[in-house]
Design a protein around this motif. Structure first.
Motif, PDB file in Angstrom:
ATOM      1  N   ARG A 159      29.332  -1.518  26.288  1.00 28.57           N
ATOM      2  CA  ARG A 159      29.849  -1.838  24.739  1.00 28.57           C
ATOM      3  C   ARG A 159      29.803  -3.463  24.598  1.00 28.57           C
ATOM      4  O   ARG A 159      29.281  -3.890  23.767  1.00 28.57           O
ATOM      5  N   ALA A 160      30.602  -4.164  25.597  1.00 27.69           N
ATOM      6  CA  ALA A 160      30.616  -5.554  25.008  1.00 27.69           C
ATOM      7  C   ALA A 160      29.402  -6.440  25.079  1.00 27.69           C
ATOM      8  O   ALA A 160      29.020  -7.104  24.078  1.00 27.69           O
ATOM      9  N   LYS A 161      28.466  -6.051  26.066  1.00 28.22           N
ATOM     10  CA  LYS A 161      27.172  -6.881  25.826  1.00 28.22           C
ATOM     11  C   LYS A 161      26.237  -6.498  24.674  1.00 28.22           C
ATOM     12  O   LYS A 161      25.471  -7.239  24.170  1.00 28.22           O
ATOM     13  N   LEU A 162      26.282  -5.264  24.435  1.00 27.63           N
ATOM     14  CA  LEU A 162      25.548  -4.591  23.290  1.00 27.63           C
ATOM     15  C   LEU A 162      25.737  -5.105  22.019  1.00 27.63           C
ATOM     16  O   LEU A 162      24.921  -5.667  21.192  1.00 27.63           O
ATOM     17  N   PHE A 163      27.267  -5.052  21.887  1.00 25.20           N
ATOM     18  CA  PHE A 163      27.704  -5.713  20.600  1.00 25.20           C
ATOM     19  C   PHE A 163      27.805  -7.024  20.384  1.00 25.20           C
ATOM     20  O   PHE A 163      27.575  -7.836  19.387  1.00 25.20           O
ATOM     21  N   GLU A 164      27.816  -7.641  21.603  1.00 27.26           N
ATOM     22  CA  GLU A 164      27.539  -9.330  21.624  1.00 27.26           C
ATOM     23  C   GLU A 164      26.016  -9.762  21.371  1.00 27.26           C
ATOM     24  O   GLU A 164      25.698 -10.340  20.511  1.00 27.26           O
ATOM     25  N   SER A 165      25.028  -8.563  21.617  1.00 27.67           N
ATOM     26  CA  SER A 165      23.748  -8.716  21.349  1.00 27.67           C
ATOM     27  C   SER A 165      23.645  -8.734  20.044  1.00 27.67           C
ATOM     28  O   SER A 165      22.412  -9.224  19.156  1.00 27.67           O
ATOM     29  N   ILE A 166      24.166  -7.355  19.528  1.00 27.57           N
ATOM     30  CA  ILE A 166      23.935  -7.410  17.817  1.00 27.57           C
ATOM     31  C   ILE A 166      24.581  -8.369  17.198  1.00 27.57           C
ATOM     32  O   ILE A 166      23.912  -8.759  16.105  1.00 27.57           O
ATOM     33  N   GLY A 167      25.790  -9.025  17.424  1.00 27.27           N
ATOM     34  CA  GLY A 167      26.585 -10.256  16.787  1.00 27.27           C
ATOM     35  C   GLY A 167      27.266  -9.860  15.680  1.00 27.27           C
ATOM     36  O   GLY A 167      27.898 -10.603  14.942  1.00 27.27           O
ATOM     37  N   LYS A 168      27.536  -8.589  15.348  1.00 27.12           N
ATOM     38  CA  LYS A 168      28.575  -8.420  14.551  1.00 27.12           C
ATOM     39  C   LYS A 168      28.985  -6.515  14.825  1.00 27.12           C
ATOM     40  O   LYS A 168      28.450  -5.950  15.446  1.00 27.12           O
ATOM     41  N   PRO A 169      30.185  -6.473  14.489  1.00 30.38           N
ATOM     42  CA  PRO A 169      30.992  -4.916  14.598  1.00 30.38           C
ATOM     43  C   PRO A 169      29.936  -4.128  13.843  1.00 30.38           C
ATOM     44  O   PRO A 169      29.693  -4.335  12.236  1.00 30.38           O
ATOM     45  N   ILE A 170      29.533  -2.904  14.295  1.00 24.56           N
ATOM     46  CA  ILE A 170      28.898  -1.920  13.518  1.00 24.56           C
ATOM     47  C   ILE A 170      29.558  -0.398  13.722  1.00 24.56           C
ATOM     48  O   ILE A 170      30.048  -0.712  14.995  1.00 24.56           O
ATOM     49  N   ASP A 171      29.486   0.381  13.037  1.00 23.81           N
ATOM     50  CA  ASP A 171      29.793   1.815  13.461  1.00 23.81           C
ATOM     51  C   ASP A 171      29.039   2.547  14.346  1.00 23.81           C
ATOM     52  O   ASP A 171      27.841   2.168  14.514  1.00 23.81           O
ATOM     53  N   SER A 172      29.478   3.366  15.269  1.00 25.19           N
ATOM     54  CA  SER A 172      28.549   4.066  16.313  1.00 25.19           C
ATOM     55  C   SER A 172      29.053   5.629  16.497  1.00 25.19           C
ATOM     56  O   SER A 172      30.191   5.718  15.923  1.00 25.19           O
ATOM     57  N   ILE A 173      28.285   6.226  16.528  1.00 19.83           N
ATOM     58  CA  ILE A 173      28.388   7.825  16.699  1.00 19.83           C
ATOM     59  C   ILE A 173      27.947   8.204  18.290  1.00 19.83           C
ATOM     60  O   ILE A 173      26.825   8.070  18.738  1.00 19.83           O
ATOM     61  N   GLU A 174      28.580   8.718  18.862  1.00 19.09           N
ATOM     62  CA  GLU A 174      28.430   9.439  20.417  1.00 19.09           C
ATOM     63  C   GLU A 174      28.202  10.911  20.302  1.00 19.09           C
ATOM     64  O   GLU A 174      28.720  11.712  19.580  1.00 19.09           O
ATOM     65  N   LEU A 175      27.095  11.166  21.054  1.00 15.36           N
ATOM     66  CA  LEU A 175      26.582  12.590  21.113  1.00 15.36           C
ATOM     67  C   LEU A 175      26.630  13.015  22.526  1.00 15.36           C
ATOM     68  O   LEU A 175      26.768  12.272  23.568  1.00 15.36           O
ATOM     69  N   PHE A 176      26.746  14.359  22.492  1.00 14.88           N
ATOM     70  CA  PHE A 176      26.719  15.090  24.016  1.00 14.88           C
ATOM     71  C   PHE A 176      25.507  16.146  24.035  1.00 14.88           C
ATOM     72  O   PHE A 176      25.848  17.327  23.817  1.00 14.88           O
ATOM     73  N   PRO A 177      24.363  15.534  24.064  1.00 16.36           N
ATOM     74  CA  PRO A 177      23.343  16.553  24.170  1.00 16.36           C
ATOM     75  C   PRO A 177      22.890  16.533  25.555  1.00 16.36           C
ATOM     76  O   PRO A 177      22.866  15.760  26.377  1.00 16.36           O
ATOM     77  N   ALA A 178      22.070  17.591  25.789  1.00 12.53           N
ATOM     78  CA  ALA A 178      21.485  18.003  27.298  1.00 12.53           C
ATOM     79  C   ALA A 178      20.371  19.084  26.878  1.00 12.53           C
ATOM     80  O   ALA A 178      20.237  19.565  25.849  1.00 12.53           O
ATOM     81  N   SER A 179      19.567  19.208  27.873  1.00  5.58           N
ATOM     82  CA  SER A 179      18.483  20.032  27.779  1.00  5.58           C
ATOM     83  C   SER A 179      19.095  21.410  27.716  1.00  5.58           C
ATOM     84  O   SER A 179      18.439  22.117  27.210  1.00  5.58           O
ATOM     85  N   GLU A 180      20.428  21.742  28.350  1.00  2.00           N
ATOM     86  CA  GLU A 180      20.887  23.074  28.217  1.00  2.00           C
ATOM     87  C   GLU A 180      21.429  23.427  27.012  1.00  2.00           C
ATOM     88  O   GLU A 180      21.660  24.471  26.508  1.00  2.00           O
ATOM     89  N   GLY A 181      21.685  22.387  25.965  1.00  2.00           N
ATOM     90  CA  GLY A 181      22.383  22.533  24.828  1.00  2.00           C
ATOM     91  C   GLY A 181      22.689  21.295  24.261  1.00  2.00           C
ATOM     92  O   GLY A 181      23.059  20.279  24.855  1.00  2.00           O
ATOM     93  N   PHE A 182      23.119  21.395  22.879  1.00  2.00           N
ATOM     94  CA  PHE A 182      23.835  20.496  22.437  1.00  2.00           C
ATOM     95  C   PHE A 182      25.371  20.627  21.984  1.00  2.00           C
ATOM     96  O   PHE A 182      25.726  21.552  21.547  1.00  2.00           O
ATOM     97  N   PHE A 183      26.403  19.905  22.817  1.00  2.00           N
ATOM     98  CA  PHE A 183      27.431  20.372  23.009  1.00  2.00           C
ATOM     99  C   PHE A 183      28.498  19.789  22.289  1.00  2.00           C
ATOM    100  O   PHE A 183      29.514  20.482  21.598  1.00  2.00           O
ATOM    101  N   ALA A 184      28.436  18.596  21.499  1.00  2.00           N
ATOM    102  CA  ALA A 184      29.489  18.033  21.107  1.00  2.00           C
ATOM    103  C   ALA A 184      29.162  16.893  20.348  1.00  2.00           C
ATOM    104  O   ALA A 184      28.074  16.175  20.967  1.00  2.00           O
ATOM    105  N   TYR A 185      29.840  16.251  19.447  1.00  2.00           N
ATOM    106  CA  TYR A 185      29.472  14.756  18.739  1.00  2.00           C
ATOM    107  C   TYR A 185      30.652  14.396  18.400  1.00  2.00           C
ATOM    108  O   TYR A 185      31.803  15.097  17.979  1.00  2.00           O
ATOM    109  N   GLN A 186      30.802  13.248  18.077  1.00  2.00           N
ATOM    110  CA  GLN A 186      31.945  12.349  17.527  1.00  2.00           C
ATOM    111  C   GLN A 186      32.157  12.361  16.233  1.00  2.00           C
ATOM    112  O   GLN A 186      30.987  12.017  15.344  1.00  2.00           O
ATOM    113  N   ASN A 187      33.160  12.888  15.632  1.00  2.00           N
ATOM    114  CA  ASN A 187      33.237  13.131  14.024  1.00  2.00           C
ATOM    115  C   ASN A 187      34.107  12.464  13.479  1.00  2.00           C
ATOM    116  O   ASN A 187      34.437  12.649  12.179  1.00  2.00           O
ATOM    117  N   GLU A 188      34.896  11.524  14.094  1.00  2.00           N
ATOM    118  CA  GLU A 188      35.662  10.610  13.651  1.00  2.00           C
ATOM    119  C   GLU A 188      35.659   9.134  14.117  1.00  2.00           C
ATOM    120  O   GLU A 188      35.568   8.996  15.243  1.00  2.00           O
TER     121      GLU A 188
END
Length: 500
Positions: free
Chosen positions: A254-283
């Protein structure tokens, strides 16, 4: 606001309302999924072998169908690969998702006509949940990049076969296709570094609004752009406002990636796998991932402490507790039955059911009985970095060193630093102390002089990239295990260490 952004809002509201129905009836929703799976699976070879016609409830299922991993189901997978029909699921799969296994070699995970919608709609609904919650839909008017594997597909017994990300590429909705980058031709390039340079050339002057991918490979993309332009990502892509990721714990990046971007932005985490798409961040203000209970997947949860018992408990969704580490077991509408996918999760909420991915059931160190898990080493690193704010970590992995002499064995942390600590010995001691606080068994081994405090081996920032290249796994969906019980990865990485 463009037409896509405008039309997404009523659609997002519709999907939100539809999801509320099953979120408010989780146990009933899972029971319906279970009943449907058993009924459809009864006519298959697997269903006949396991007497599905006699299964009336979950207790019957646990008696009839043992928990298996890929190796356990491999005889059935091999029959499907040969082109036989009605083996694990009615008919034949429409795809095989090809993955690299550490013990099974290449795995071929079936995706059926019934299950493909789970993979596609899960990612779509994650974006729509974001639109509904935040009101931000402007990212749909710009260019969207998905750093993924090649969309070129092979065939096995007439079944199209490729990486999951490549398969998903063929199902990007038409209304997003015009916005999508990279182009098909560039996405088909096999060499990751050549592909990355081509992607940069294609995207550098485009109005990028959404960037998606596994964090270490997105970071590599950002680093090369900054090296080429001398600018932060926010200045190269001023309209970039949404980052979508999955596949690894984001905190170490997180720290290095947002430092590379240079500003805070929104992000969404997903939980995908070959066996299925299980979950996602909805808030946005909640890191928990909404577990998808109505998507053709029946979930079981085995407490990690019981996983290797002869008869571990297999809990249904209504039986889980917040904060307990569970191995995730699934049955789905592609013909996976009581399949242990290898991931572990913890529930952060039961109203609705939300999880965080806590690690891999086989990725732990217990060379001395300490059973250190991925969640613990990642948390130890995160908390140590908070005390050394100058530090930037690109990647790390941990392995045991077993000495025949008492008190001289230890855990070796191989860490690629973008910015190393000013006081490396102090950083090492703090890291060891954090892990001791998180794992009482590790602490006991240090106290009892069975283990020495951890050894920290600094690596150049590109060490893991060089290692992955030697393994033919640079880029795409590939990642290095956070923990190993042997030294195969550690000994290969040591060759790149920083000489003092």
């Amino acid at each position: 606001m463009g037409i896509k952004a405008a039309l997404s809002k009523p659609f997002a509201a519709y999907v939100h309302q539809r999801n509320q129905a099953w979120m408010q009836q989780p146990a009933q929703t899972q029971q319906k999924v279970f009943t449907s799976l058993i009924q459809k699976g009864a006519s298959t070879a697997f269903g006949r072998d396991h007497k599905f016609k006699n299964i009336q409830n979950h207790a019957d299922f646990t008696q009839a169908v043992p928990v298996r991993d890929y190796e356990g189901l491999k005889p059935y997978f091999e029959r499907v690969k040969k082109g036989e029909r009605d083996i694990l699921w009615p008919g034949k799969p429409i795809y095989f998702a090809k993955t690299s296994g550490t013990t099974s070699g290449t795995k071929y995970i079936p995706i059926s006509a019934d299950s493909i919608s789970n993979h596609i709609n899960g990612a779509r609904d994650a974006l729509l949940a974001y639109v509904y919650q935040t009101g931000n839909s402007t990212f749909l008017d710009g260019k969207l990049i998905f750093l993924s594997g090649s969309p070129e597909l092979d065939e096995v017994s007439g079944i199209k076969t490729g990486r999951l990300s490549g398969i998903a590429n063929h199902h990007v909705p038409g209304y997003l296709r015009r916005n999508q980058l990279p182009s098909y031709q560039i996405n088909c390039l096999d060499d990751w570094e050549e592909k990355l340079d081509a992607i940069i050339g294609e995207t550098l002057h485009q109005p990028m609004t959404l960037i998606s991918g596994i964090p270490p490979w997105v970071q590599m993309y950002f680093d090369r752009i900054t090296a080429k332009t001398g600018k932060k990502i926010k200045d190269v892509f001023p309209d970039f406002n949404l980052f979508v990721y999955g596949g690894v714990n984001f905190e170490p990046y997180r720290a290095k990636l947002f430092e590379s971007i240079g500003k805070p932005i929104d992000s969404i985490e997903l939980f995908p796998a070959s066996e299925g798409f299980f979950a996602y961040q909805n808030e946005q203000d909640d890191p928990g991932l909404l577990l998808l209970l109505n998507a053709g997947i029946f979930y079981e949860f085995i407490p990690v402490s019981e996983y290797y018992n002869e008869n571990p408990r297999r809990l249904r969704i209504e039986e889980v507790e917040v904060g307990v580490n569970y191995a995730l077991v699934i049955s789905n509408n592609a013909g996976l039955w009581a399949y242990s996918i290898g991931d572990t999760v913890k529930f952060t909420s039961t109203r609705p059911y939300k999880v965080v991915v806590s690690g891999r059931i086989k990725h732990f160190i217990s060379a001395f009985g300490e059973h250190v898990i991925g969640e613990e080493v990642e948390k130890a690193m995160h908390q140590t970095m908070q005390k050394f704010p100058e530090v930037e970590v690109v990647e790390f992995t941990v392995a045991p060193y077993v000495s025949p002499s008492a008190g001289q064995s230890y855990h070796e942390w191989l860490v690629a630093f973008a910015q190393p600590p000013q006081d490396l010995p102090a950083f090492r001691l703090e890291l060891d102390q954090q892990l001791r606080q998180l794992n009482v068994y590790y602490d006991d081994l240090i106290t009892g002089n069975i283990l020495s405090p951890l050894k920290l081996t600094p690596l150049p920032s590109d060490a893991f990239q060089k290692y992955m290249k030697t393994q033919g796994k640079l880029g795409g969906q590939n990642k290095v295990p956070r923990l190993s019980n042997d030294r195969a990865i550690a000994d290969a990485l040591v060759k790149f260490k920083v000489e003092s």
